[in-house]
Design a protein around this motif. Structure first.
Motif, mmCIF file in Angstrom:
data_model
loop_
_atom_site.group_PDB
_atom_site.id
_atom_site.type_symbol
_atom_site.label_atom_id
_atom_site.label_comp_id
_atom_site.label_asym_id
_atom_site.label_seq_id
_atom_site.Cartn_x
_atom_site.Cartn_y
_atom_site.Cartn_z
ATOM 1 N N LEU A 120 0.819 -1.210 0.000
ATOM 2 C CA LEU A 120 0.000 0.000 0.000
ATOM 3 C C LEU A 120 0.853 1.261 0.000
ATOM 4 O O LEU A 120 0.481 2.274 -0.620
ATOM 5 C CB LEU A 120 -0.939 -0.010 1.205
ATOM 6 C CG LEU A 120 -2.066 -1.053 1.153
ATOM 7 C CD1 LEU A 120 -2.772 -1.141 2.492
ATOM 8 C CD2 LEU A 120 -3.052 -0.730 0.045
ATOM 9 N N ALA A 121 1.995 1.207 0.670
ATOM 10 C CA ALA A 121 2.891 2.367 0.657
ATOM 11 C C ALA A 121 3.409 2.636 -0.743
ATOM 12 O O ALA A 121 3.490 3.791 -1.189
ATOM 13 C CB ALA A 121 4.060 2.138 1.616
ATOM 14 N N ARG A 122 3.749 1.575 -1.463
ATOM 15 C CA ARG A 122 4.224 1.753 -2.833
ATOM 16 C C ARG A 122 3.078 2.260 -3.726
ATOM 17 O O ARG A 122 3.278 3.124 -4.580
ATOM 18 C CB ARG A 122 4.786 0.443 -3.391
ATOM 19 C CG ARG A 122 6.023 -0.069 -2.668
ATOM 20 C CD ARG A 122 7.110 1.004 -2.527
ATOM 21 N NE ARG A 122 7.494 1.539 -3.835
ATOM 22 C CZ ARG A 122 7.905 2.782 -4.051
ATOM 23 N NH1 ARG A 122 7.956 3.653 -3.043
ATOM 24 N NH2 ARG A 122 8.257 3.175 -5.252
ATOM 25 N N ALA A 123 1.882 1.710 -3.533
ATOM 26 C CA ALA A 123 0.735 2.182 -4.318
ATOM 27 C C ALA A 123 0.469 3.652 -4.059
ATOM 28 O O ALA A 123 0.197 4.425 -4.995
ATOM 29 C CB ALA A 123 -0.504 1.350 -3.990
ATOM 30 N N GLN A 124 0.547 4.065 -2.795
ATOM 31 C CA GLN A 124 0.328 5.475 -2.477
ATOM 32 C C GLN A 124 1.380 6.354 -3.141
ATOM 33 O O GLN A 124 1.051 7.407 -3.714
ATOM 34 C CB GLN A 124 0.359 5.697 -0.966
ATOM 35 C CG GLN A 124 0.123 7.154 -0.587
ATOM 36 C CD GLN A 124 0.312 7.416 0.885
ATOM 37 O OE1 GLN A 124 0.955 6.633 1.586
ATOM 38 N NE2 GLN A 124 -0.250 8.503 1.378
ATOM 39 N N ALA A 125 2.635 5.924 -3.093
ATOM 40 C CA ALA A 125 3.700 6.729 -3.690
ATOM 41 C C ALA A 125 3.489 6.874 -5.196
ATOM 42 O O ALA A 125 3.623 7.973 -5.757
ATOM 43 C CB ALA A 125 5.061 6.091 -3.406
ATOM 44 N N ALA B 198 0.628 6.528 -6.818
ATOM 45 C CA ALA B 198 -0.601 7.283 -7.058
ATOM 46 C C ALA B 198 -0.363 8.780 -6.906
ATOM 47 O O ALA B 198 -0.812 9.589 -7.731
ATOM 48 C CB ALA B 198 -1.700 6.824 -6.106
ATOM 49 N N VAL B 199 0.365 9.168 -5.866
ATOM 50 C CA VAL B 199 0.642 10.585 -5.650
ATOM 51 C C VAL B 199 1.531 11.135 -6.763
ATOM 52 O O VAL B 199 1.310 12.257 -7.266
ATOM 53 C CB VAL B 199 1.298 10.798 -4.269
ATOM 54 C CG1 VAL B 199 1.810 12.224 -4.122
ATOM 55 C CG2 VAL B 199 0.299 10.479 -3.155
ATOM 56 N N SER C 66 1.804 14.638 -11.493
ATOM 57 C CA SER C 66 2.258 14.834 -12.876
ATOM 58 C C SER C 66 1.178 15.421 -13.775
ATOM 59 O O SER C 66 1.477 15.910 -14.874
ATOM 60 C CB SER C 66 2.716 13.493 -13.467
ATOM 61 O OG SER C 66 1.608 12.662 -13.815
ATOM 62 N N LEU C 67 -0.091 15.379 -13.337
ATOM 63 C CA LEU C 67 -1.208 15.732 -14.215
ATOM 64 C C LEU C 67 -1.165 17.162 -14.752
ATOM 65 O O LEU C 67 -1.493 17.385 -15.926
ATOM 66 C CB LEU C 67 -2.539 15.475 -13.501
ATOM 67 C CG LEU C 67 -2.862 14.001 -13.224
ATOM 68 C CD1 LEU C 67 -4.116 13.889 -12.366
ATOM 69 C CD2 LEU C 67 -3.020 13.228 -14.525
ATOM 70 N N THR D 103 5.169 1.068 -13.025
ATOM 71 C CA THR D 103 6.233 1.477 -13.940
ATOM 72 C C THR D 103 5.923 1.072 -15.378
ATOM 73 O O THR D 103 6.086 1.867 -16.309
ATOM 74 C CB THR D 103 7.575 0.859 -13.502
ATOM 75 O OG1 THR D 103 7.862 1.292 -12.167
ATOM 76 C CG2 THR D 103 8.698 1.281 -14.429
ATOM 77 N N LEU D 104 5.447 -0.162 -15.553
ATOM 78 C CA LEU D 104 5.147 -0.630 -16.911
ATOM 79 C C LEU D 104 3.930 0.075 -17.494
ATOM 80 O O LEU D 104 3.883 0.358 -18.694
ATOM 81 C CB LEU D 104 4.923 -2.142 -16.905
ATOM 82 C CG LEU D 104 6.130 -3.030 -16.619
ATOM 83 C CD1 LEU D 104 5.717 -4.504 -16.609
ATOM 84 C CD2 LEU D 104 7.232 -2.802 -17.657
ATOM 85 N N ALA D 105 2.922 0.353 -16.652
ATOM 86 C CA ALA D 105 1.674 0.927 -17.164
ATOM 87 C C ALA D 105 1.791 2.399 -17.514
ATOM 88 O O ALA D 105 1.083 2.889 -18.407
ATOM 89 C CB ALA D 105 0.559 0.732 -16.136
ATOM 90 N N GLU D 106 2.657 3.135 -16.842
ATOM 91 C CA GLU D 106 2.689 4.602 -16.947
ATOM 92 C C GLU D 106 2.697 5.132 -18.374
ATOM 93 O O GLU D 106 1.925 6.054 -18.705
ATOM 94 C CB GLU D 106 3.883 5.142 -16.144
ATOM 95 C CG GLU D 106 3.843 6.634 -15.895
ATOM 96 C CD GLU D 106 4.431 7.438 -17.045
ATOM 97 O OE1 GLU D 106 4.109 8.630 -17.169
ATOM 98 O OE2 GLU D 106 5.213 6.845 -17.832
#
Length: 461
Positions: free
Chosen positions: A12-17, A19-20, A25-26, A64-67
């Protein structure tokens, strides 16, 4: 496998990082993805590993792959189709929904989510000015919200002529006439097909896509037997609204059930300024809308609203020994939607409404309209640009002269990818269609987008 809290914490920590980082970047990233589906398939298309991988490493790899293949749909410069962003509270609430992992089908085993959805439904009825006590079901999107309202309609109009569709089915049933405006959304056609109605009867519309009441009256006077009338709150291209009060009254005079497809436009009812365009919408029998459009909650979340609760339960409810009903005999969540198993979609809706409050909902809707009107005004000042619709809500359709040149400008705009506006065909012409649906769109996004269109015009010359 044992549950190790550290595994959850790390993942979850990695997902949060990630996601933020994505959200941050938007404002500056191009809206268009930098890689296509073939490149994405190649990136992800590896053999399944023989052994397990640490959960945090899986999250890192996924992000990383999806970005490169992600479109910045949450960007304030995304105007394609009708897709909103996600409010902070509703995004966080959606994360909790996944963590809680509740099957929101029944009240007895999941009282928290059932109560939250009940409250969110009541708030929605209040904000939209729809009849108190109506059923509110949380579906996957507007297609299934339309399906739900029309399933209730089918049961009600057939029951009125003595035919129980739940027992006897449709074979041999009295024919049901379904009348829709000529410019209805295709999701309505899909819902009707799923329900066994086939193609509806089209009623003439005006140049903004609004159903013509005299034409509706003529159709109603020419048919016998059960009738369903479908109205539209927010035309796909113009954003225009059918004349609700007059159309509903004519339909009810002929014994018809009236369903309103308000995928994005029903939210105009929340604004005192915009509400007059929907005058009389509350007199209909059922309504469909999307919370992931104008309200800006995460995918997926349609809203099916039916004014007669007993009809919804009769049409969609079921009873079997292993399903534990609430002792109060109230409608269960699975009585109100097609699914018997689903996530608690109403929780992010509750969070969005709780974050915004009544005044915030009004401000959100009115800002979307103001941004659409600012885009239309700025773009109409560019040489050769014509805005084809009356910009009464969040939709703008424009041309650049010939169909060929309009397509060329649209293609150049998409190729550059700095903003996203989609092409379409309306009133016999190719158009660039703009849908303003994101809560974060601001004056800078509007100015940037007008400049991007101007660059596309120059490149397409």
């Amino acid at each position: 496998m044992d549950i190790d809290p550290d595994d959850h914490r790390a993942a979850l920590a990695r997902a949060q990082a990630h996601a933020v980082a994505w959200i941050e970047s938007l404002p500056d990233r191009p809206v268009a993805p930098s890689q296509d589906v073939d490149a994405m398939t190649a990136a992800f298309g590896r053999p399944l590993p023989d052994g397990p991988t640490a959960a945090a490493d899986v999250v890192d790899e996924l992000a990383t792959l999806a970005e490169p293949g992600l479109m910045a749909m949450p960007s304030g410069r995304f105007f394609g189709w009708v897709i909103g962003g996600t409010l902070p509270a509703s995004m966080a609430a959606d994360w909790l929904v996944s963590a809680w992992d509740q099957n929101a089908a029944m009240r007895y085993p999941t009282p928290a989510t059932a109560a939250i959805e009940d409250v969110a439904g009541g708030w929605l009825l209040d904000v939209l000015g729809l009849p108190a006590g109506s059923d509110v079901g949380f579906t996957t999107g507007a297609t299934m919200a339309n399906w739900t309202g029309l399933a209730a309609a089918r049961a009600a109009v057939l029951d009125a002529v003595g035919w129980d569709v739940n027992v006897a089915g449709l074979i041999g049933a009295p024919p049901v006439t379904v009348l829709v405006g000529a410019e209805r959304h295709t999701s309505l056609d899909l819902a009707l097909r799923y329900l066994g109605f086939g193609a509806p009867t089209l009623v003439d519309a005006d140049d903004q896509g609004r159903i013509l009441v005299p034409a509706l009256r003529a159709h109603l006077e020419s048919v016998e037997g059960p009738v369903i009338v479908c109205l539209q709150a927010g035309n796909l291209h113009s954003g225009a609204f059918d004349p609700m009060r007059e159309a509903v009254a004519v339909a009810h005079d002929h014994g018809a059930w009236v369903h309103v497809d308000g995928a994005f436009g029903l939210w105009a009812a929340a604004s005192p300024t915009l509400r007059p365009m929907l005058d009389g919408v509350e007199t209909a029998d059922s309504w469909a809308t999307d919370a992931h459009k104008t309200l800006n909650v995460p995918y997926d979340c349609g809203l099916a609203i039916v004014a007669r609760p007993s009809v919804t339960r009769a049409a969609l409810g079921t009873q079997t020994a292993y399903l534990i009903r609430d002792p109060s005999d109230a409608s269960e969540p699975f009585d109100l939607v097609p699914e018997m198993s689903r996530r608690a979609r109403g929780v992010p809706v509750w969070a969005a409404l709780r974050q915004l409050g009544r005044s915030g909902v009004v401000d959100l809707v009115e800002r979307l309209v103001a941004n659409a009107q600012a885009l239309a005004a700025g773009l109409s000042r560019l040489p050769g640009v014509a805005v084809l619709n009356d910009v009464v809500f969040t939709q703008v359709c424009l041309t650049f002269g010939s169909d060929e040149h309009t397509r060329a400008v649209t293609q150049e705009l998409i190729r550059e990818g700095a903003v996203w506006m989609s092409g379409s065909h309306w009133q016999g012409r190719d158009v660039l269609r703009i849908s303003v649906s994101n809560w974060s769109t601001d004056d800078d996004d509007v100015a940037f987008s007008i400049a991007a269109v101007e660059r596309a015009m120059a490149a397409a010359t």
